[in-house]
Write an enzyme that holds these catalytic residues in place. Structure first.
Site, PDB file in Angstrom:
ATOM      1  N   TYR A 261      30.144  27.675  42.329  1.00 55.07           N
ATOM      2  CA  TYR A 261      30.837  28.156  43.520  1.00 55.07           C
ATOM      3  C   TYR A 261      30.112  27.668  44.767  1.00 55.07           C
ATOM      4  CZ  TYR A 261      33.115  31.338  40.203  1.00 55.07           C
ATOM      5  OH  TYR A 261      33.805  31.881  39.137  1.00 55.07           O
TER       6      TYR A 261
ATOM      7  N   SER B  42      40.869  37.144  38.399  1.00 53.63           N
ATOM      8  CA  SER B  42      42.166  37.062  39.094  1.00 53.63           C
ATOM      9  C   SER B  42      43.098  38.204  38.694  1.00 53.63           C
ATOM     10  CB  SER B  42      42.840  35.709  38.834  1.00 53.63           C
ATOM     11  OG  SER B  42      42.068  34.653  39.331  1.00 53.63           O
TER      12      SER B  42
ATOM     13  N   LEU C 126      44.386  40.290  40.509  1.00 54.73           N
ATOM     14  CA  LEU C 126      45.387  40.465  41.571  1.00 54.73           C
ATOM     15  C   LEU C 126      46.260  39.219  41.720  1.00 54.73           C
ATOM     16  CD1 LEU C 126      43.213  42.295  44.253  1.00 54.73           C
ATOM     17  CD2 LEU C 126      44.534  43.246  42.354  1.00 54.73           C
TER      18      LEU C 126
ATOM     19  N   ARG D  85      45.627  36.034  42.084  1.00 54.05           N
ATOM     20  CA  ARG D  85      45.212  35.107  43.151  1.00 54.05           C
ATOM     21  C   ARG D  85      45.837  35.479  44.497  1.00 54.05           C
ATOM     22  NH1 ARG D  85      42.490  31.425  40.156  1.00 54.05           N
ATOM     23  NH2 ARG D  85      43.225  31.080  38.022  1.00 54.05           N
TER      24      ARG D  85
END
Length: 328
Positions: free
Chosen positions: A56, A201, A203, A205
């Protein structure tokens, strides 16, 4: 915030964790100040567990967490990942002991800690037996570098093979009201083996919320720009269901994101979802999702609004799915 067990490690973590991928621009521009404010909000909401990776922002997410912890004098429980080869073709993984050790040590340095609660193999190196990888990770645990280990995006069969070597603390896969693949074996296998299942994820995305998305405004680096579910006509078809979910939530005094997150929590007491955000206000919209209790009527309504298989479009494009273990 309620707590749940992290596999068989003996560690309790918050029932909802925070995914920290958004800190480095995966879904749009972000900043250090915004990330710090989000971590402040997570701490204040009782969230104890963070999920990050050396991939990340090429370690930037880990660096931000490390800087925040040093600045605030507060220590989160942390899961991070390694095993993807940066700069190589998408899906290239190296799960060798030397590579994982080098990257784990780099993560610990950036985070400013001597050990982490959980270390995942981010992607499998398929030619390498997963039993060998589990032996490597168990060695790190015995050295005290990690408290437990796990895998991301693996199959139920691979989980069983890894668990034959040593207890697997956690597995993570995409799982939400619009992505149900883990129900075809992984959720059940994790439960059977005493492994925590970690939905990323949860939600959708960002679509499973009260905030309207505009795919036309997605930046070139936004993952969703080329994701089938956010491309027309799929996006409009999907929004019909999302609008119905919003009405369901509003009629009960809940936010849509809290309902979506509560749904994942209700699928098993071994589940710890990791919604991601870089916005503290958005975090507060779902931080109390662990308090939601669905009635039988609620469950029936959700099943009617978002029946299994309702989503239009695959969860990944052909280019995005490279390196992920498929099993159905």
């Amino acid at each position: 915030m309620k707590t749940r067990k992290l596999g068989q490690t003996g560690i309790d973590v918050s029932a909802i964790a925070l995914g920290c991928m958004s800190f480095v621009g995966f879904y749009g521009k972000s900043s250090r100040d915004e990330a710090f404010a989000t971590l402040d909000a997570a701490r204040d909401a009782g969230i104890t567990f963070l999920d990050t990776s050396d991939m990340y922002g090429k370690g930037l997410s880990e660096e931000m967490i490390g800087e925040w912890q040093k600045d605030r004098g507060h220590r989160f429980q942390i899961a991070t990942k390694g095993g993807i080869v940066a700069g190589a073709p998408r899906g290239t993984a190296d799960n060798s002991a030397p590579y994982l050790r080098e990257h784990l040590e780099g993560s610990l340095e950036r985070l400013g800690v001597d050990s982490v609660e959980l270390y995942y193999v981010h992607r499998r190196e398929f030619p390498r037996p997963i039993e060998e990888v589990a032996e490597t990770l168990e060695g790190f645990r015995q050295e005290g570098l990690i408290k437990g280990f796990g895998f991301s995006e693996i199959s139920p069969a691979a989980l069983r093979r890894a668990a034959s070597v040593a207890p697997v603390a956690a597995v993570q896969n995409e799982y939400s009201l619009w992505t149900r693949l883990p129900d075809l074996g992984l959720v059940q296998t994790a439960k059977e083996l005493g492994t925590t299942f970690v939905p990323f994820s949860p939600l959708g995305r960002g679509i499973l919320s009260d905030h309207d998305l505009d795919p036309a405004a997605f930046g070139d680096t936004d993952f969703r720009k080329n994701n089938p579910r956010f491309i027309e006509p799929n996006f409009d078809f999907n929004m019909e269901h999302v609008r119905a979910l919003r009405t369901f939530a509003r009629d009960r005094g809940w936010t849509t994101s809290a309902v979506a997150l509560a749904w994942t929590l209700h699928q098993g007491d071994h589940i710890v979802p990791i919604p991601g955000t870089r916005n503290p206000a958005h975090l507060m919209e779902w931080a109390d999702a662990d308090e939601i209790i669905f009635t039988e009527s609620d469950r029936a309504a959700l099943a009617d609004i978002m029946p299994v298989g309702w989503a239009h479009g695959d969860r990944y494009s052909d280019a995005q799915i490279v390196g992920i273990e498929r099993y159905c």
